[in-house]
Design an enzyme around this catalytic site. Sequence first.
Site, mmCIF file in Angstrom:
data_model
loop_
_atom_site.group_PDB
_atom_site.id
_atom_site.type_symbol
_atom_site.label_atom_id
_atom_site.label_comp_id
_atom_site.label_asym_id
_atom_site.label_seq_id
_atom_site.Cartn_x
_atom_site.Cartn_y
_atom_site.Cartn_z
ATOM 1 N N CYS A 65 -38.851 -41.689 -24.322
ATOM 2 C CA CYS A 65 -40.011 -40.968 -23.771
ATOM 3 C C CYS A 65 -41.146 -41.942 -23.479
ATOM 4 O O CYS A 65 -41.720 -42.531 -24.387
ATOM 5 C CB CYS A 65 -40.416 -39.894 -24.775
ATOM 6 S SG CYS A 65 -42.104 -39.295 -24.653
ATOM 7 N N CYS A 68 -44.581 -41.193 -25.013
ATOM 8 C CA CYS A 68 -44.554 -41.442 -26.464
ATOM 9 C C CYS A 68 -44.838 -42.912 -26.747
ATOM 10 O O CYS A 68 -45.629 -43.244 -27.627
ATOM 11 C CB CYS A 68 -43.186 -41.105 -27.058
ATOM 12 S SG CYS A 68 -42.733 -39.381 -26.879
#
Length: 143
Positions: A65, A68
């Site tokens: 991600c 993230c």
Amino acid sequence: MSADLIRCQNCGRTNRVPAAAKGTPRCGNCHQPLPWIAAAGDETFAEVAEAAAIPVVVDMWAPWCGPCRAVSPALEQLACDLAGRVKLVKVNVDEAPNLQQRFTVQAIPTLMLLRRGEVIARQAGAMPLPMLRRWVEDALAHA
Ligand SMILES: [Zn+2]
């Protein structure tokens, strides 16, 4: 229980900081609070996050991600800025299906603020450091 090497921001001494402990970690040399950053999964979340003596910022993330990875340095800086007041616990949702289901995490990163095991705030999506800090401090002041 795993332990990480954390460098003291005050004196530079490297300390071993366990993922879970009573109280909060302090530098063995100068006794200043140390940043507390730990990883948790389905098996360790109760001990590492819910039983913590100080509020916990839970970062539900995954290695694939992009947002993230982008928010991760800001969270680590927040843990340094708020050393002794807030613990950062990182949960890789790919390895924690039970936590992902329990907290109905539909988007990552999902950030949650836990106090004594209770979710007092949650937020989906990344934020820059000043907003993260305001989010945590507002939640702690008003919850
Ligand atoms: Zn120190």
